[in-house]
Design an enzyme around this catalytic site. Structure first.
Site, PDB file in Angstrom:
ATOM      1  N   GLU A  17       0.848  -1.201   0.000  1.00  0.00           N
ATOM      2  CA  GLU A  17       0.000   0.000   0.000  1.00  0.00           C
ATOM      3  C   GLU A  17       0.881   1.248   0.000  1.00  0.00           C
ATOM      4  O   GLU A  17       1.897   1.295   0.692  1.00  0.00           O
ATOM      5  CB  GLU A  17      -0.897   0.023   1.240  1.00  0.00           C
ATOM      6  CG  GLU A  17      -1.816   1.254   1.230  1.00  0.00           C
ATOM      7  CD  GLU A  17      -2.771   1.290   2.398  1.00  0.00           C
ATOM      8  OE1 GLU A  17      -3.693   0.463   2.436  1.00  0.00           O
ATOM      9  OE2 GLU A  17      -2.596   2.151   3.274  1.00  0.00           O
ATOM     10  N   ALA A  51      -5.958   9.016   2.955  1.00  0.00           N
ATOM     11  CA  ALA A  51      -5.517   8.537   4.272  1.00  0.00           C
ATOM     12  C   ALA A  51      -4.024   8.759   4.436  1.00  0.00           C
ATOM     13  O   ALA A  51      -3.323   8.984   3.460  1.00  0.00           O
ATOM     14  CB  ALA A  51      -5.838   7.061   4.428  1.00  0.00           C
ATOM     15  N   LYS A 168     -21.492  -6.122   4.129  1.00  0.00           N
ATOM     16  CA  LYS A 168     -20.662  -5.539   3.049  1.00  0.00           C
ATOM     17  C   LYS A 168     -20.319  -6.609   2.011  1.00  0.00           C
ATOM     18  O   LYS A 168     -20.342  -6.352   0.806  1.00  0.00           O
ATOM     19  CB  LYS A 168     -19.373  -4.923   3.622  1.00  0.00           C
ATOM     20  CG  LYS A 168     -19.592  -3.670   4.465  1.00  0.00           C
ATOM     21  CD  LYS A 168     -18.344  -2.801   4.597  1.00  0.00           C
ATOM     22  CE  LYS A 168     -17.327  -3.266   5.571  1.00  0.00           C
ATOM     23  NZ  LYS A 168     -16.261  -2.278   5.852  1.00  0.00           N
TER      24      LYS A 168
HETATM   25  P1  FAD Z   1     -17.852   1.033   7.533  1.00  0.00           P
HETATM   26  O1  FAD Z   1     -17.837  -0.305   6.896  1.00  0.00           O
HETATM   27  O2  FAD Z   1     -18.967   1.934   7.204  1.00  0.00           O
HETATM   28  O3  FAD Z   1     -17.772   0.766   9.116  1.00  0.00           O
HETATM   29  C1  FAD Z   1     -17.598   1.856  10.034  1.00  0.00           C
HETATM   30  C2  FAD Z   1     -18.332   1.505  11.343  1.00  0.00           C
HETATM   31  O4  FAD Z   1     -19.743   1.467  11.100  1.00  0.00           O
HETATM   32  C3  FAD Z   1     -17.981   0.140  11.920  1.00  0.00           C
HETATM   33  O5  FAD Z   1     -18.079   0.242  13.318  1.00  0.00           O
HETATM   34  C4  FAD Z   1     -19.068  -0.786  11.373  1.00  0.00           C
HETATM   35  O6  FAD Z   1     -19.296  -1.923  12.186  1.00  0.00           O
HETATM   36  C5  FAD Z   1     -20.268   0.161  11.357  1.00  0.00           C
HETATM   37  N1  FAD Z   1     -21.214  -0.144  10.279  1.00  0.00           N
HETATM   38  C6  FAD Z   1     -20.923  -0.590   9.024  1.00  0.00           C
HETATM   39  N2  FAD Z   1     -22.044  -0.694   8.293  1.00  0.00           N
HETATM   40  C7  FAD Z   1     -23.076  -0.303   9.108  1.00  0.00           C
HETATM   41  C8  FAD Z   1     -24.469  -0.193   8.927  1.00  0.00           C
HETATM   42  N3  FAD Z   1     -25.044  -0.523   7.760  1.00  0.00           N
HETATM   43  N4  FAD Z   1     -25.218   0.267   9.962  1.00  0.00           N
HETATM   44  C9  FAD Z   1     -24.653   0.608  11.164  1.00  0.00           C
HETATM   45  N5  FAD Z   1     -23.310   0.501  11.386  1.00  0.00           N
HETATM   46  C10 FAD Z   1     -22.537   0.060  10.371  1.00  0.00           C
HETATM   47  N6  FAD Z   1      -9.460   5.898   5.145  1.00  0.00           N
HETATM   48  C11 FAD Z   1      -9.312   6.854   4.189  1.00  0.00           C
HETATM   49  O7  FAD Z   1      -9.704   8.013   4.406  1.00  0.00           O
HETATM   50  N7  FAD Z   1      -8.720   6.570   2.983  1.00  0.00           N
HETATM   51  C12 FAD Z   1      -8.255   5.325   2.680  1.00  0.00           C
HETATM   52  O8  FAD Z   1      -7.717   5.094   1.593  1.00  0.00           O
HETATM   53  C13 FAD Z   1      -8.379   4.300   3.674  1.00  0.00           C
HETATM   54  N8  FAD Z   1      -7.953   3.043   3.425  1.00  0.00           N
HETATM   55  C14 FAD Z   1      -8.146   2.064   4.363  1.00  0.00           C
HETATM   56  C15 FAD Z   1      -7.752   0.744   4.082  1.00  0.00           C
HETATM   57  C16 FAD Z   1      -7.927  -0.262   5.011  1.00  0.00           C
HETATM   58  C17 FAD Z   1      -7.497  -1.666   4.686  1.00  0.00           C
HETATM   59  C18 FAD Z   1      -8.511   0.032   6.281  1.00  0.00           C
HETATM   60  C19 FAD Z   1      -8.676  -1.050   7.302  1.00  0.00           C
HETATM   61  C20 FAD Z   1      -8.916   1.323   6.561  1.00  0.00           C
HETATM   62  C21 FAD Z   1      -8.754   2.345   5.622  1.00  0.00           C
HETATM   63  N9  FAD Z   1      -9.172   3.665   5.864  1.00  0.00           N
HETATM   64  C22 FAD Z   1      -9.005   4.639   4.909  1.00  0.00           C
HETATM   65  C23 FAD Z   1      -9.777   4.022   7.157  1.00  0.00           C
HETATM   66  C24 FAD Z   1     -11.322   3.875   7.128  1.00  0.00           C
HETATM   67  O9  FAD Z   1     -11.869   4.867   6.300  1.00  0.00           O
HETATM   68  C25 FAD Z   1     -11.816   4.025   8.557  1.00  0.00           C
HETATM   69  O10 FAD Z   1     -11.416   2.935   9.332  1.00  0.00           O
HETATM   70  C26 FAD Z   1     -13.303   4.315   8.740  1.00  0.00           C
HETATM   71  O11 FAD Z   1     -13.515   4.736  10.082  1.00  0.00           O
HETATM   72  C27 FAD Z   1     -14.218   3.138   8.481  1.00  0.00           C
HETATM   73  O12 FAD Z   1     -14.257   2.788   7.167  1.00  0.00           O
HETATM   74  P2  FAD Z   1     -15.060   1.465   6.701  1.00  0.00           P
HETATM   75  O13 FAD Z   1     -15.046   1.478   5.233  1.00  0.00           O
HETATM   76  O14 FAD Z   1     -14.576   0.290   7.415  1.00  0.00           O
HETATM   77  O15 FAD Z   1     -16.536   1.859   7.249  1.00  0.00           O
END
Ligand code: FAD
Length: 292
Positions: A17, A51, A168
């Site tokens: 990455e 990020a 998801k």
């Molecule tokens: P979600 O899947 O939406 O989850 C966030 C929270 O909401 C979790 O607690 C989940 O359990 C909960 N949730 C999920 N779906 C629902 C629903 N339908 N109803 C209620 N609750 C729900 N950030 C950046 O800005 N840019 C990047 O390029 C980036 N790359 C990343 C790559 C990886 C591998 C990882 C692990 C993280 C990355 N992040 C990045 C950080 C990420 O954006 C954050 O961790 C963010 O807080 C959550 O993103 P997510 O897509 O997991 O969110």
């Protein structure tokens, strides 16, 4: 090339990455570093979207240069939480136009002002909203999603977090990349639980080599990761010597990767922090272990 096709070959491989530049003036140096990393010919490379301090506007340019210069398959990250539908559609069209098939669909972090605002009218409240939209685009796209062996900080429980992860995957995410972790047992425990919950998508463990003392605090803040005693001892002992910390951090990450391979993982994603020397030393340490 889709990430799922690459993973299905089950070869012992690394992927890397990188993140886009923080400022316009650092674009050239970041481009050089990421191209240098791509010369190591990892299985694929992912480019974050804003990020790690990088700006989102260069994600695609960096991803394109990696793909075109060295033919390494790329994943473009895309976040949705503070975006309009129009912006997201434009980004998806740009990614497609660049010939990139793999998109890591993320919500993005909630900044304090976002966390306090009324979310009911947001077009994208969670990553799943973006995944659904991408899925409607057709099956030529390969969608990835994030997962959290140590539970996402906003989740009330691991059961709830895994339930949303399953949603998801059911909505169209076909591979998962984990948040960084420093104790492999947390990953094995997580894998057991998600498989039990019926999630069968491939999981790519994300490993962050900590090569500078000042990375530790930031890594904990970002991920909330548990730091094992032997990791803390390593930083205590070598943190004040940059060269020693570099060597120890690379060795720790290498050790984690070897253990993951020994326990059935085939691809590990390394958070390179745009450091070609870190990526190349890890590759060199695994030269007789990685499949060609
Ligand atoms: P979600 O899947 O939406 O989850 C966030 C929270 O909401 C979790 O607690 C989940 O359990 C909960 N949730 C999920 N779906 C629902 C629903 N339908 N109803 C209620 N609750 C729900 N950030 C950046 O800005 N840019 C990047 O390029 C980036 N790359 C990343 C790559 C990886 C591998 C990882 C692990 C993280 C990355 N992040 C990045 C950080 C990420 O954006 C954050 O961790 C963010 O807080 C959550 O993103 P997510 O897509 O997991 O969110």
């Amino acid at each position: 090339m889709k990430i799922t096709d690459l993973l299905s070959r089950k070869k012992l491989t690394l992927s890397f990455e990188v993140f886009p530049p923080k400022t316009d003036s650092s674009f050239d140096s970041v481009k050089r570093a990421t191209e240098e990393i791509s010369k190591l010919r990892p299985l694929f490379m992912s480019v974050t979207y804003g990020a790690g301090g990088g700006t989102s506007k260069y994600t695609l340019e960096i991803a394109k240069s990696i793909k075109e210069k060295n033919g390494v398959p790329t994943v473009a990250h895309l976040t949705c939480v503070s975006s309009t539908r129009e912006t997201v559609r434009e980004r998806i069209a740009d990614i497609r136009a660049a010939g990139i098939q793999n998109i890591m669909a993320l919500r993005g972090d909630l900044t304090p002002d976002l966390a306090d605002s009324d979310r009911s009218a947001w077009p994208y409240r969670h990553a799943i909203d973006l995944i659904r939209e991408l899925k409607e685009e057709g099956d030529d796209l390969c969608i990835g999603a994030a997962c959290y062996p140590e539970v996402h900080p906003e989740s009330a429980s691991q059961r709830e977090d895994i339930m949303h992860l399953k949603e998801k995957v059911d909505a169209g995410a076909s591979f998962l990349t984990t948040q960084m972790f420093f104790d492999n047992n947390l990953l094995y425990n997580f894998l057991y639980k998600i498989r039990e919950a019926g999630i069968t998508a491939p999981v790519i463990p994300g490993i962050m080599p900590i090569t500078r003392e000042n990375q530790v605090e930031r890594a904990i803040k970002l991920s909330g990761s548990f730091m094992p005693r032997r990791f803390i001892s390593m930083v205590d002992k070598f943190g004040s010597s940059p060269a020693a910390m570099m060597q120890a951090g690379v060795a720790y990450a290498t050790d984690q990767i070897i253990d993951l391979f020994a326990n059935g993982i085939t691809n590990v994603h390394v958070y390179t922090m745009n450091k070609p020397e870190v990526a190349s030393q890890i590759m060199a340490n695994l030269s007789d272990i990685l499949d060609k």
